[in-house]
Design a protein around this motif. Structure first.
Motif, PDB file in Angstrom:
ATOM      1  N   MET A 167       0.854  -1.174   0.000  1.00  0.00           N
ATOM      2  CA  MET A 167       0.000   0.000   0.000  1.00  0.00           C
ATOM      3  C   MET A 167       0.902   1.239   0.000  1.00  0.00           C
ATOM      4  N   SER A 168       0.539   2.217  -0.802  1.00  0.00           N
ATOM      5  CA  SER A 168       1.342   3.433  -0.905  1.00  0.00           C
ATOM      6  C   SER A 168       1.122   4.330   0.315  1.00  0.00           C
ATOM      7  N   ALA A 169       2.041   5.249   0.516  1.00  0.00           N
ATOM      8  CA  ALA A 169       1.910   6.201   1.623  1.00  0.00           C
ATOM      9  C   ALA A 169       0.639   7.032   1.462  1.00  0.00           C
ATOM     10  N   ALA A 170       0.319   7.379   0.230  1.00  0.00           N
ATOM     11  CA  ALA A 170      -0.892   8.178  -0.012  1.00  0.00           C
ATOM     12  C   ALA A 170      -2.143   7.399   0.354  1.00  0.00           C
ATOM     13  N   SER A 171      -2.216   6.133  -0.043  1.00  0.00           N
ATOM     14  CA  SER A 171      -3.407   5.360   0.285  1.00  0.00           C
ATOM     15  C   SER A 171      -3.510   5.131   1.789  1.00  0.00           C
ATOM     16  N   GLU A 172      -2.407   4.930   2.470  1.00  0.00           N
ATOM     17  CA  GLU A 172      -2.422   4.786   3.935  1.00  0.00           C
ATOM     18  C   GLU A 172      -2.929   6.071   4.592  1.00  0.00           C
ATOM     19  N   TYR A 173      -2.449   7.202   4.096  1.00  0.00           N
ATOM     20  CA  TYR A 173      -2.869   8.489   4.646  1.00  0.00           C
ATOM     21  C   TYR A 173      -4.384   8.685   4.494  1.00  0.00           C
ATOM     22  N   PHE A 174      -4.894   8.474   3.290  1.00  0.00           N
ATOM     23  CA  PHE A 174      -6.322   8.704   3.049  1.00  0.00           C
ATOM     24  C   PHE A 174      -7.199   7.680   3.763  1.00  0.00           C
ATOM     25  N   ARG A 175      -6.750   6.441   3.859  1.00  0.00           N
ATOM     26  CA  ARG A 175      -7.500   5.433   4.613  1.00  0.00           C
ATOM     27  C   ARG A 175      -7.590   5.845   6.073  1.00  0.00           C
ATOM     28  N   SER A 176      -6.493   6.295   6.636  1.00  0.00           N
ATOM     29  CA  SER A 176      -6.461   6.744   8.026  1.00  0.00           C
ATOM     30  C   SER A 176      -7.346   7.974   8.228  1.00  0.00           C
ATOM     31  N   LYS A 177      -7.256   8.907   7.306  1.00  0.00           N
ATOM     32  CA  LYS A 177      -8.054  10.135   7.397  1.00  0.00           C
ATOM     33  C   LYS A 177      -9.549   9.824   7.437  1.00  0.00           C
ATOM     34  N   LEU A 178      -9.983   8.892   6.607  1.00  0.00           N
ATOM     35  CA  LEU A 178     -11.397   8.538   6.540  1.00  0.00           C
ATOM     36  C   LEU A 178     -11.906   7.867   7.809  1.00  0.00           C
ATOM     37  N   GLU A 179     -11.018   7.279   8.589  1.00  0.00           N
ATOM     38  CA  GLU A 179     -11.413   6.674   9.860  1.00  0.00           C
ATOM     39  C   GLU A 179     -11.832   7.723  10.883  1.00  0.00           C
ATOM     40  N   PHE A 180     -11.379   8.958  10.681  1.00  0.00           N
ATOM     41  CA  PHE A 180     -11.581  10.006  11.685  1.00  0.00           C
ATOM     42  C   PHE A 180     -12.429  11.166  11.195  1.00  0.00           C
ATOM     43  N   GLU A 181     -13.022  11.021  10.021  1.00  0.00           N
ATOM     44  CA  GLU A 181     -13.897  12.058   9.475  1.00  0.00           C
ATOM     45  C   GLU A 181     -15.269  11.468   9.166  1.00  0.00           C
TER      46      GLU A 181
END
Length: 132
Positions: free
Chosen positions: A1-15
């Motif tokens: 998984m790319s850094a970008a996909s990890e970032y956006f997956r994490s972001k969606l957990e908290f929004e």
């Protein structure tokens, strides 16, 4: 998984968007917290929301919100990061917390109810906002 996909997956957990927050609130699945100042709360707020300005969270959250309760926070809108500071404060106290993206601005633009001294009312849906 790319850094970008990890970032956006994490972001969606908290929004959560306003329609998701509305569903969570009306279903009794969260406490919705308005983090704005008193004057802003008085202008209008989400019916059923708890008013807890960000600066008061460390001292009052544990009195007003049972530990472990899912919390959704909001402030004014996309141009304001007040709810981000509030979400951080609640997370540091151990609450499961999400930030309502778009804030009360997009709540109103989606035609959802707003409460003030005049009562509860909804405005027309902003034609630029897609609610379907």
């Amino acid at each position: 998984m790319s850094a970008a996909s990890e970032y956006f997956r994490s972001k969606l957990e908290f929004e959560i968007d306003v329609l998701g927050a509305y569903e969570q609130l009306t279903g009794g699945h969260c406490v919705l917290v308005d983090t704005r100042r008193h004057a802003s709360w008085e202008h209008g707020h989400v019916p059923g929301a708890l008013h807890l300005p960000t600066a008061l969270i460390p001292a009052q959250a544990h009195v007003l919100i049972p530990a472990g309760t899912p919390v959704v926070v909001y402030s004014w809108g996309p141009g304001c990061n007040g709810s981000t500071f509030a979400a951080l404060a609640l997370a540091e106290l151990g609450y499961p917390v999400k930030e309502m993206i778009g804030g009360i601005e997009y709540w109103i633009r989606n035609g959802l109810p707003l409460e003030s001294a005049a009562g509860v009312a909804s405005q027309s849906t902003d034609p630029l906002v897609t609610t379907d």
